[in-house]
Design a protein around this motif. Sequence first.
Motif, short mmCIF file in Angstrom:
data_model
loop_
_atom_site.label_atom_id
_atom_site.label_comp_id
_atom_site.label_asym_id
_atom_site.label_seq_id
_atom_site.Cartn_x
_atom_site.Cartn_y
_atom_site.Cartn_z
N SER B 148 -35.76 62.05 -74.70
CA SER B 148 -36.70 62.05 -73.59
C SER B 148 -36.99 63.49 -73.16
N TYR B 149 -35.95 64.32 -73.11
CA TYR B 149 -36.12 65.75 -72.78
C TYR B 149 -37.04 66.43 -73.79
N PHE B 150 -36.80 66.17 -75.07
CA PHE B 150 -37.64 66.78 -76.10
C PHE B 150 -39.08 66.33 -75.98
N LEU B 151 -39.27 65.04 -75.70
CA LEU B 151 -40.63 64.49 -75.76
C LEU B 151 -41.41 64.75 -74.48
N ILE B 152 -40.72 64.79 -73.35
CA ILE B 152 -41.43 65.16 -72.11
C ILE B 152 -41.91 66.59 -72.25
N LYS B 167 -35.92 68.70 -65.76
CA LYS B 167 -35.59 67.91 -64.57
C LYS B 167 -35.05 66.55 -64.97
N ALA B 168 -35.72 65.92 -65.95
CA ALA B 168 -35.27 64.60 -66.39
C ALA B 168 -33.83 64.67 -66.87
N TRP B 243 -37.21 61.96 -61.47
CA TRP B 243 -37.59 62.52 -62.77
C TRP B 243 -38.69 61.72 -63.45
N LEU B 244 -38.75 60.41 -63.17
CA LEU B 244 -39.64 59.57 -63.98
C LEU B 244 -41.13 59.89 -63.78
N PRO B 245 -41.62 60.02 -62.54
CA PRO B 245 -43.05 60.36 -62.42
C PRO B 245 -43.39 61.68 -63.11
#
Lengths: 502, 641
Positions: B148-152, B167-168, B243-245
Motif C-alpha cells: 500500500s505504501y509503494f502504491l500510494i 502517512k499510511a 490515512w485512508l482518504p
Amino acid sequence: MDYPILSTVIFLPVVGALIILLMQRSNEGLIKWSALTFSIINFILSIPLFTSFNKTTAAMQFTEKYKWIPGWNINYALGVDGISVLFVLLSTLLTVLCVSVSWKSVKQKTKEFFAALLLIEGSMIGVFCSVDLFLFYIFWEAMLIPMYLLIGVWGGPNRIYAAIKFFLFTLVGSVLMLIGIIVLYFNTGKSFDILQMMVTNYPFNLQLILFWAFFAAFAVKVPMFPVHTWLPDAHTEAPTAGSVILAGVLIKMGAYGFLRFSMPILPEATKAMAPAMMVLSVIGIIYGAVICLGQTDLKRLIAYSSVSHMGFVTLGIFALNIQGLQGGILQMLNHGIVTGALFLCIGMIYDRTHTRQIADYGGAATIFPVYAAIFMVFTLASIGLPSTNGFVGEFLIILGGFTASKTVGTISALGIIIGAGYMLWLYQRVFFMEVNPKIQGHNDIDLREILTLVPLIILVFWIGVYPNTFLSFMDVSVQHLIERLNSAGQQNVAQHIIEVIQ
Amino acid sequence: MEQYILIPLLPLTAFLINILFGKSAIKDKAHWIAIPAVFGSFVLALMAFAEVMGGKVINQDIYTWIVSGTFKASVGFLIDQLTAIMLIVVTSISLLVHIYSVGYMHGDGGYYRFFSYLSLFTFSMLMLILANNLLQLYFGWEAVGLCSYFLIGFWYEKKSASDAGKKAFIVNRFGDFGFGLGVMLIFLSLGSIHYADIFSKIGTLQGHSIAMFGYNVDLITLIALLLFCGAVGKSAQIPLHVWLPDAMEGPTPVSALIHAATMVTAGVFMVARFNPVFSLSPVAMGVVAITGAITSLFAATIALVQNDIKRIIAYSTLSQLGYMVLACGVGAYGAGIFHLYTHAYFKALLFLGAGSVMHAMSGELDIQKMGGLKKFMPATYWTFLIASLSIAGIPGLSGFFSKDEILWLAYNGGIVGRIVWAIGTLVAALTAFYSFRIIFVAFHGKFRGTHEQEHHLHESPKSMTIPLMLLAVGSIFAGWVGIPEALGGGNFVGHFLQPVLGHPHVHAGEAEEKMVMAISIACAVGGIFVSWIFYVLKPEIPKTLVSQFSGIYAVLWNKYYVDELYDAIIVRPTTWLARSILIPVTDGTIIEGIVNGVPKMIAAFGQKLRKLQTGYVQHYAMSMAIGLFILFSLVLIGAVK
C-alpha cells in the motif's frame, strides 16, 4: 580443517597488512588487489566455522591453547561458541566489502589505509575468539589504534576532534575494565582463564563492583545512553569503511562483552542489575529514535539510529530469557548487516555527490533507480518489516522484554513506530519528490558496488525468511548461559547496599 | 492439497520476475507475467472453495519460520469456510483490477513497477488470509501495508503522493503496535500463537486478570482490544482513519483493489477470525460495535460535502468498513464477512468507474467540474449507477442483502445493538444521499469543465469497461447467495460460514424482521429522493444550506480537523522535542558538557604544569588513564583482600 583455523583468520590479515606495508607506494593496483585477495581468502578460510560448527554443545570449539607467559599464568587460548562464532564470520565478510567500497574513494595513503583495515580485521576477530582475559584485553586495545587512525587520517573535515573523542571515551572505559580484569585475576587463583571464571562463584559485593567496572567499557562501546555521544561524531567523520566496521562489528563488542563476561562470570550481579540495564536500554531506544527525527545529516541519522537499535540489543540481553537473548544476539548480527549496508550505501552516493546533507537530496529514485531499490531493502530491514532480518530480531527482543516486564516491553515497542517514522521520512527526502539539481547528472551505482551489496541483501532475506539457520547456532550456548544465571542465587541489592554502608 | 501452495506462490513469482527483469527486458509486457499468475491463483481458489464446500478443512504447516525456546512460529495454511470466501474475493477482484490496469496504466513510465507491486500485494494478501497462526498473519498484515505504501506513493515525484504513502505506513504502525503486543500477550498466556491452540485454550483464561501499568485488567478483554488496535489501523476506523482518504493519491486501480475491496477489510477479517476470543469479552465487543458505528456515521457525514470524486468514495469506504466492524461487534461476524464480500464488488466498481471518468477527464477529480457525462460514457454511467444502487441498499441488489443482514442482527443485539442499529439506519440514508449526489452532479446535467476537457471526453477502452461490466454483474448477483429466510431465500452464506463464525441468537420474529427491512428500504429510497431534489430539481437548496450552516459545513469540509489535531499533538511536539531539546540541550549541552568537561579540566591542570606537558591530547589521556588505573587498583585490591 586440520589447520588452526582461529589463529589463521586472526593473523592472516596481520601478515597481509605487513606485506602491503612493504609494497611500493606508487603501485596502487597491487596494493588494492592484495588487500582484496587477503580479505577474500580470509573469508573463505573462515567458512568452516559455519559449516563444521557443532551446534549441539555449549563448549568452546576450534580451541587452541599454548602457554604464553607462564610466570603470570597467561595463555594464548582461543575458541568460539555459539555466541561468538557468527561474529567472526560477520567480521571476515564485512572486511571484504569494506575493501571493495574503498576501491576508488580512498585516494591518499592507500597503502596505510588498507593495512590499517586488515589490522582491524585481525584484532576484532581476536576479540571474539579469546578465551584468555589477558589476550582478550590485548586484542580489545589493539583494535583501537588502527580504528583511531582510520578516523583521524582518512576522515572528514572534523576528523581530529572525532578521533580523539572516540579514543578518550573508549580508553576511559577500557581502563576501568583493566582494573576489573586484574581483580578477577587475583580472585580466580591468579588465572586469566575465562572458562574457569565462568564456573567460579565470586562474592556478591565483588560481583557488583566488577559489574560496573566492566559496564564502563562495554556501555561505551555499545553505546548505551548516556555515553553515546562519541558515536555520531565518529561515524560522521569516519571514512565509509570506518563507519561500516564501527557499526558492523566494533560496537557489537560491547554487547558481546556483556554476554561473555558480565553474565556468566557475574551472574548474581547481572540479575540484580538487569532492571537498571533494561531501563537504560529503553531510554536508549526511544531517545535514539526521537533524536533521529531532528537530524539533517545522513550519517548522523544512521548513527543515532544505531543507538536506538543497540538499545534493543541490550534490552534483549538483559531480559535474561531465551527469546530476549537469542533476539539480542541475532539483532547484533542484523544490525551489523543492515547498518553496515546503510553506511556502504551512503558512502557510495557520497562518492558521487560529496554531500551528506539530506536537504541536498531529493528525487534520487529517478536518478539512481537501482541504488534506490537496494536502499529500500535496507530501509525495510531497518524498520523491521516481517521477512527481513530486522523483524525476527526485534520481535524476539520485544517478546523477551515483554516477558520480563510488561511496561518495558510496551515502551520499547513504541521505538518501532518512531523507527518507521524517521527511516521513511529519510527515504522520502532523499529518494522521492522532485529531483534536486544538486544530484543531477550522476550515474547509478556500478557492478562493483552492486556486488558489494548483494551478499548483505541475501543475508537480510535469509535471516528474515529462515532465521533458524542462525538461531540454531546460538541455541545451546544461550540455554547454557541461562542455566548459569538460574543457578545463581537471587540477591537483594538494596539490602547489600545498606550492609556496605553500615 | 499441495497445489494450494501455488495460490500465493504464483503472484510471488510474477513479482520477482517483473521486479528483476521488468526494467531491462519486460517493460510494457509486464501484464503478460502478472495476469496469468493471478488467473492461476483464481482458478486454484475456486478449486479450494469447491473442496471446502465438500466439507473439507485444510490446516497444514509448510515450514517452521522462527523457533526460540518454547516460541514457535511456522508458515502454514488454514483453508476453511472463511478463508475460502476471502480467497474468492481477493483473487477475483485482483484479477479484474489487473486487467483494468492494462488500459488504465498504459504508457506510464513505471508500468512494470506497477504490475510487480500488484503481484506482491496479491501474494501478501493471500498469505494473510491463508495464515494458520498469528505471526504469519502479522507478516501478511505488514506486507500488504508495505505494498500500500509503494502504491500510494507510486508517483513518487509528487510530494503529496509520497507524503500520503508515508502517512499510511506510519499510522498503520500505531495499530500494529497494539496488535503486536496482543500477539505477545497471547503467547505468554497460552504458550502458542497457532489459531487451533488459541481457540481451543482461550476459554481457560476466563476470569483471569493481568496487571498493566499498575491496573488490573481482564486478560481476555485486553488481548481482544490489543488485537482490535490492529484492525482499527488496517480497516481505518476512528481514530486511525486518517490515512485512508489521503491514500487516494495512488493510481485508481490501487484504490479499488487495496483501499476498498481487499486490504482494508483485513481488519474485519481478523476480528471475524478471532471471534472465539472477542465473543468471550462483552467489553471488547461493545468497544468494537461502538467504534464501527461511530466511524460509519462520522465518515458518512464528511462524504456529504466533499467534491473530490475519489475522496467521496473513500469516505464511503470508511463508512462501510464501520458497518462491517459494528457487525462483528454485535456478534454478527457472518453478516460482517457477507458485507465485506458484496462490498468488494460494488466498491471496486465505484472506484474503477471513477477511474474511467478520470481517464476521460484528463485526471480531473472535482465533480463540480463534471456533469452530463452520461451521454459520453454510457458503459461507465450504467455500471456506476448499478454500484450506487447497490451501496444505497435498493432491494434485489447485493448491497441490500448484506446491509440488511447486519442491521437486522444489530437490532437483535441488546441495548448496544439497538443503538448501533439506529446509527446504522441513519447512515444508510446518508449513504444513499451522497452516492446519488455523485450520479446527479457528475453524470447528469450540463458539462461544466473546460472546452479542452469536453473535446477529449470519450468512453474508456474495452480492457477497462469489461471489468466494469463484470463487477456490475457481481454488484447485482453476489448478494443472492445470502437472501434471508424471511424473503424466502436460503441464506447460504450465513449457513456456510456458521461452522467458523457461528450465528448470533435471534429472538425477534419475522414480522419485526420485515419492519426493520422496510425501514432501511425507506431510508435508501428517501436518501436518493432527497439527493434528486437537491441536485436536480432545486439546485439552489444546497447553496442556501451551506451559507446558513457555514460552521457545520466548515467542520465537515475540513473532516472534523482531525489531521490538524494530530499534527498539533503528535507530529509537531515530537519533532520539536528532537530539534529543540534532545539535540541542543541533552546531547549538546548536558552530556557533551560533562564528557568534554573532564578532559578540559585535565587540560587546565596541564596548563599549570605545562613545563612538564607536551601539549598532545593523547598524552593527557594517557596520564589520565594511568592515574585512574593506579588509583583504582590500589583501592580495589586493598578493599578486596
